[in-house]
Design an enzyme around this catalytic site. Structure first.
Site, PDB file in Angstrom:
ATOM      1  N   SER A 250      21.266  42.324  57.023  1.00 45.08           N
ATOM      2  CA  SER A 250      20.762  41.522  55.906  1.00 45.08           C
ATOM      3  C   SER A 250      20.900  42.299  54.605  1.00 45.08           C
ATOM      4  O   SER A 250      21.327  43.445  54.598  1.00 45.08           O
ATOM      5  CB  SER A 250      19.301  41.157  56.145  1.00 45.08           C
ATOM      6  N   LYS A 251      20.497  41.645  53.536  1.00 41.85           N
ATOM      7  CA  LYS A 251      20.662  42.263  52.210  1.00 41.85           C
ATOM      8  C   LYS A 251      20.012  43.644  52.125  1.00 41.85           C
ATOM      9  O   LYS A 251      20.413  44.480  51.342  1.00 41.85           O
ATOM     10  CB  LYS A 251      20.076  41.387  51.097  1.00 41.85           C
ATOM     11  N   ARG A 252      18.965  43.823  52.925  1.00 44.61           N
ATOM     12  CA  ARG A 252      18.300  45.124  52.920  1.00 44.61           C
ATOM     13  C   ARG A 252      19.268  46.265  53.251  1.00 44.61           C
ATOM     14  O   ARG A 252      19.047  47.405  52.888  1.00 44.61           O
ATOM     15  CB  ARG A 252      17.168  45.157  53.954  1.00 44.61           C
ATOM     16  N   HIS A 253      20.295  45.922  53.997  1.00 48.78           N
ATOM     17  CA  HIS A 253      21.236  46.949  54.422  1.00 48.78           C
ATOM     18  C   HIS A 253      22.361  47.176  53.423  1.00 48.78           C
ATOM     19  O   HIS A 253      23.337  47.840  53.731  1.00 48.78           O
ATOM     20  CB  HIS A 253      21.835  46.558  55.780  1.00 48.78           C
ATOM     21  N   GLY A 254      22.229  46.614  52.233  1.00 44.68           N
ATOM     22  CA  GLY A 254      23.289  46.769  51.254  1.00 44.68           C
ATOM     23  C   GLY A 254      24.212  45.573  51.275  1.00 44.68           C
ATOM     24  O   GLY A 254      23.785  44.465  51.582  1.00 44.68           O
TER      25      GLY A 254
END
Length: 503
Positions: A250-254
């Site tokens: 997800s976006k949390r991972h870049g």
RNA sequence: GUCCCCAUCGUCCAGAGGCCCAGGACGUGGCCCUUUCAAGGCCAAAACGCGGGUUCGAAUCCCGCUGGGGACGCCA
């Protein structure tokens, strides 16, 4: 063989979905099959045309061209579910007439309460079947009276549903855990499971290759194929792609969307090559590349791709390995292409004003200095920034430089520098020539003094090596009004600025 | 909670009963090259989740456990 990729246009194309698209594409291309693109836009609220356009653009950029789709048409169109509504209606009526489906008038609130109760009691939450007993006549009356209803599929009780998954083997579900799912929503649009089955059947899809998150939908779909009298396709469920913390990417991972990777200067062949290797590896002896090689052109990937060789476990997305592949592909790509692709980054740094032929040629001439030491196109301008901007004050402050300036004879050497330098770049040869001229003039020489100054002049410590093949540059032409290049600093320009700043 | 899927180096894969004191790649460490950083070359460290079976022999087969993931929507 006919395969399809069926995204819903509710956002950007994610690398996980891109991998699903890629696997479908590889299978089709490797087997002389047809790759279909279908847009699943039955969710009117969340679907947008912008998302659809973006997804198409991303797929094209990746090189995953489709044979049939919303833009190119084909024999089984339309390829947008929102344009196929009449088909779903007609099959829904057929199911209703055959007793495979029924109208359900349950209020959303009741459904929600039931679900909560099931969960609390440790039962699989599923529809209680309240409206199963509502007869057709009764239903028609209530419909005419203006009641809202959905159409539900009548799931047979206590039945085992199994299918042969091409990557997982036999998979069996009991209908005990499957409630009567919705076929048609109260506003008349089909629900996912219904629309996919109708479409895949009507489009003659032979192999459904999709993410593992759909595996529990498969028994419902198998049931639907049977009720509709269609032969089910072959299924293959791909394990998911996870982030480094083993949670769904997800976006949390870049960066996770294809367009982000494009923005940041990854090459499409790097992304497809990398994605192909998550959950799949080519069988030994199958191709022209060495057995243990991982770098492979996409057509060879297609030739060697086989569903039997697809792994069963989830894979973690590794940006480092992607970066390595990207470095590789930047090095082997045609320089003119890299120049054209990276020009935008030069523009946003203000180094290039317009993408003229001259500017592109200049950028291309700089590539040997940068491309081998950079992960992404986006980083190229940084590596050659010293050609466009120079901060003499900062150069003097640099560690190693400040000390050397106090050495005896240093001022003379520095004053002699601008005259001693010629040529546009301070490469190894011109550095040696400069040192020789300075020695002639001042009697001073030696690494101790020259090296820090050279570093100060060429850019930061750790800057690009300059003694690579750098074509001669016609600064005059480049700086002419319409060349498009903002400015170019020569080594002499920098030496002058440096000398001035020391004084 | 219930059902389904999965389980080899930090990560991605190879391994389809003896070829395995487990092989490759990324990353990491070291060395070489280099008057800087990278790149490149060479070398190294690094794994079969646990417990039971089956078998002369198991990373490979079976069972259980543990762990991870997915699904259970008028989302797809």
């Amino acid at each position: 063989m006919r395969v399809r990729f069926a995204p819903s246009p509710t956002g950007q194309l994610h690398v996980g979905n891109a991998r699903t698209a890629l696997f479908n594409w590889l299978l089709a291309r490797g087997h002389d099959g047809t790759f279909i693109l279908r847009i699943e836009d039955t969710d009117a609220e969340r679907s947008t045309r912008e998302s659809e356009d973006g997804i198409l653009e991303d797929l094209r950029w990746l090189g995953l061209e489709w044979d049939e789709g919303p833009d190119v048409g084909g024999g089984c169109g339309p390829y947008r579910q929102s344009e196929r509504l009449h088909l779903y209606t007609s099959y829904a009526n057929e199911l209703l007439a055959g007793g495979h489906a029924y109208y359900c008038f349950c209020a959303p609130q009741k459904l929600e309460d039931d679900r909560r109760k099931d969960l609390a009691a440790g039962r699989p939450p599923k529809y209680h079947g309240t409206c199963r007993s509502v007869g057709p006549d009764d239903a028609r009356r209530r419909l005419e009276a203006g009641e809202r209803a959905v159409v539900r599929f009548r799931v047979p009780d206590r039945t085992e549903v199994s299918f042969q998954d091409l990557v997982r083997g036999d998979v069996t579900f009991s209908t005990d855990v499957i409630g009567d799912f919705i076929l048609v929503r109260s506003e008349g649009r089909p629900a996912y499971n219904f629309a996919v089955v109708v479409d895949d059947a009507l489009m003659d899809v032979t192999h459904v290759i999709r993410g593992e998150d759909h595996i529990s939908n498969t028994p419902r779909q198998v049931l639907l194929y049977r009720a509709l009298g269609f032969a089910p396709p072959r299924f293959a469920h791909l394990s998911l792609v996870l982030g480094p913390d083993h949670t769904p990417l997800s976006k949390r991972h870049g960066a996770t969307s294809v367009s982000e990777f494009r923005e940041r200067g990854y090459l499409p062949e790097a992304l497809t090559n990398y994605l192909a290797l998550i959950g799949w590896s080519p069988r030994a002896g199958g191709g022209e590349t060495a057995d243990d090689a991982e770098l492979m052109p996409i057509d060879e990937l297609a030739r060697r791709f086989a569903l039997e060789d697809v792994g069963h476990s989830a894979g973690v997305f590794d940006p480092e390995k992607l970066a390595w592949m990207n470095r590789h592909y930047m090095k082997v790509a045609a320089p003119a292409r890299i120049a054209a692709e990276s020009a935008r980054y030069f523009q946003s740094r203000g180094f290039v004003k317009r993408k003229t032929d001259a500017a592109l040629a200049y950028v291309e001439s700089l590539l040997p200095m940068a491309v081998a030491s950079v992960d992404r196109l986006e980083e190229i301008p940084d590596r050659v920034a010293f050609l466009f901007e120079y901060d003499a004050a900062a150069a003097i402050e640099r560690p190693g430089v400040a000390e050397v300036l106090h050495e005896t004879g240093a001022p003379e050497v520095i004053a002699a520098l601008p005259e001693a330098i010629d040529g546009p770049l301070l490469d190894r040869d011109s550095f040696r020539a400069m040192a020789a001229r300075v020695k002639e003039k001042t009697g001073r020489k030696g690494k101790a003094l020259f090296h820090p100054i050279r570093v100060a002049l060429t850019g930061e410590r750790g800057g690009p090596e300059l003694d690579l093949a750098v074509p001669a540059i016609d600064r005059g032409a480049l700086l002419s009004a319409d060349a498009g290049v903002a400015r170019i600093l020569s080594a002499r320009d920098r030496a002058r600025a440096f000398a001035a700043a020391v004084r």
